[in-house]
Every structure is written in C-alpha cells, then in structure tokens.
Enzyme design. Sequence first.
Site, PDB file in Angstrom:
ATOM      1  N   GLU A 300       0.427  45.740  -7.232  1.00  0.00           N
ATOM      2  CA  GLU A 300       1.285  45.984  -8.400  1.00  0.00           C
ATOM      3  C   GLU A 300       2.154  47.208  -8.206  1.00  0.00           C
ATOM      4  O   GLU A 300       1.642  48.296  -7.947  1.00  0.00           O
ATOM      5  CB  GLU A 300       0.412  46.257  -9.634  1.00  0.00           C
ATOM      6  N   ASP A 350      -3.294  45.060 -26.929  1.00  0.00           N
ATOM      7  CA  ASP A 350      -4.168  44.230 -26.102  1.00  0.00           C
ATOM      8  C   ASP A 350      -4.168  42.816 -26.684  1.00  0.00           C
ATOM      9  O   ASP A 350      -3.731  42.601 -27.813  1.00  0.00           O
ATOM     10  CB  ASP A 350      -5.591  44.795 -26.102  1.00  0.00           C
TER      11      ASP A 350
END
Length: 365
Positions: A300, A350
């Site tokens: 990433e 989230d």
Amino acid sequence: MKQYDYLIVGAGLYGAVAAHELTKKGKSCLVIDRRDHIAGNVYTEEIEGINVHKYGAHIFHTSNKEIWDYINQFAEFNNYINSPVAIYKDELYNLPFNMNTFSKMWNIKTPQEAKDMIAKQVAETGITEPKNLEEQALSLGGKDVYEKLIKGYTEKQWGRDCKDLPAFIIKRLPFRFTYNNNYFNDRYQGIPIGGYTAIVEKMLEGCEVRTGVDFFEFRKENPDIADQIIFTGMIDEYFQYKLGALEYRMVRFETEVLDCENYQGNAVVNYTAREVPYTRIIEHKHFEFGTQPKTVISREYSSEWTVGKEPYYPVNNEKNDALFAEYQKLAAEEKNIHFGGRLGNYKYYDMDKVIEAALQAVAEL
Ligand code: UDP
C-alpha cells in the site's frame, strides 16, 4: 415522470444498506455507481481462490450487537482476529501497543515496568494536554513507541507532519498493558466467508443496479428520474468544488501473485520506517486461513488525492472540517437529497458506523 422513489448514488456499503432497507419498505430504488462493479471500497475479488481486498483490507469489527446481527444476515463471518505486526528497520513488534510490544522494545516483563518506562518518557516530553497527533502519541506511549512505530507510518499514511494531524486518529488504536495482540477492543470481529462483494450483492437483491454510470452525466439526461436522491459520493464534487476542494488521501496498491504458499505469515505487516515507501503489506489469504498453494500480496502506497482518482480517507483536520461544515449548509438547502457515507459525510467511518448511519438515515427518511 418520476420512475423511482430513490436514486442511490454509490453501490458501496452505505448505498447498499440504504437500498436494501428502502426496498424492504416497498420503495423502488435505482442504484448507480461510476465504477464497473458494486461494493465500493469493500469490493473483494477472487484471485487464485483467495478473496483479495482490492481497495484495502477491511476487517469487520463492532461493539454494537444490532449491527453485528444485521451484517450476519448477509454472510457468515469467520473467527479472524486482526493482530498486525510492525517492522521498524530490522526490529519486529506486535501491534496494537501492548505488553508484547513493550517487552520487545525495552526487554521488560511486567505491566508495572512498562508503565514506569512510559511514565518516565512521557514526563520528559512535558506534555500535559495533547493538542495534536504527535502530542497525543507521545503522551500515550512515550518517545520510543512514537518514533519507532507511529511517526514514520503516520506521516507516510497522511502525508502531513504528526503535529498537523488531529489526535483522534491515534486514539483509534488500543494501548493496553496485557499480552493481547487483538487490534480492536470491539466485542465482535471477523471476515465474511465468501468475501464482501457477496454481501453487497445480497443487499442489492431486488433493486435495479447500473454500474459504470456517472451521476453527473446521468442527471443531465435524467433530471427527474426519482423523488429523492441518496448521494454517497464526495460532497464537494457534488457542489462542483464551489467553496474549494476538501482534502482526501488515496491509496495505490501493488498487488502480486506469488508462487509461494506463505509470504509473511500474517495478514497485515506494517512498515513503520519513513524510508520504506509503502505503509503495509497485506497477505490476503491469512484473513481466511487460506491453504492455497499460491499467495496474493498488496503493498500500500499512500498519496494525496487528486481529481479523477479514487478517494479513500477524508483528512479530518480543522481546516477541512470547517470547509465541510460550509458544504453541509449548502446540502441543507438542497431539496430531496441526502448525503451519506465516508465521502458524503466526510468522516473517517469504520464499516459498522457506516451501516449504523445508513440505517438511521433510512429510519428518518
Ligand atoms: N498507526 C501507526 N502505526 C501503525 C499503525 C497505525 O502510527 O503501525 C496510526 C496511524 O496514524 C494510522 C492510525 O494509527 O493512521 C489508525 O490506524 P488504522 O489501522 O486504524 O488505520 P486504517 O486501517 O483505517 O488505515
């Protein structure tokens, strides 16, 4: 002529939950997404028999039983517990910050020894009321933890100095004095067996879905297609950035299939040193205890979002939050439209919070 009760823009988790609930209530919904697939950033795709999290790792966790029961309607969850490790130069530490981390860092064994060491280092900083991420991190864990495990990683992920970031970002992570490597404090946690795309597919059963459709183009041709719009894209883009652009972080993934069975022995390995250009390597099979002969890994790389790229994280600092509040005022004046999700609400949500917000919105609609 209105053809639908709702036009839902974005087939991610927020849009899919809203579509599911509204359809259940007998409303007609058209869901569009500009990507060529559903599921937004929770999208998973099978490669070599492994569910690959194409837009970054998603581990479902919540303390809200209602939300846990809700998501379990759509899939069975496995018993994966997230326990990342961090590599700093040639040292390896357990995360989140716990007795395993402290023991390795200072060669100590008891909670009291760890607390004493942290207290000594915190006293040396002289910080009493943390005002930013750096001060918050230093006052939770002292200098060693901050410099080895937080500073480099955070500055790579956010592209900003830790002094210019809000403290809440680091408060996402537990800091505990037990030998417990569970990254989350939540009561419920797991990975859906079969992947997230299958969940969103189930949520969208019975709704009309069109992918590869850009809302702004679509609206020109179909200005009156629905009574109401649920918009889960970027709120600043909706208003043509007329008050200025909000900042987002984007992530680029270098995904590789490796001809080996087990590359790093863990789903998540964070690289916390500034010199390593990526933030973490995800080995997807370990989310589902895979035993395939091959493995798939993703490195990433974080960077600042630019127009035309996929946004991932809102940068919730004071400046952006103030600008978002101005956009919200414009949104309140707009008729028959509701903004939701990470991009519509400009909030570092989230997944459980996204679902909660979508259910709440549908109840209010
Ligand atoms: N963080 C860190 N070191 C790590 C992991 C996380 O300093 O090894 C900090 C970093 O600032 C990050 C924040 O904790 O932005 C929240 O991490 P989390 O894993 O919750 O981020 P996400 O998975 O949402 O990208």
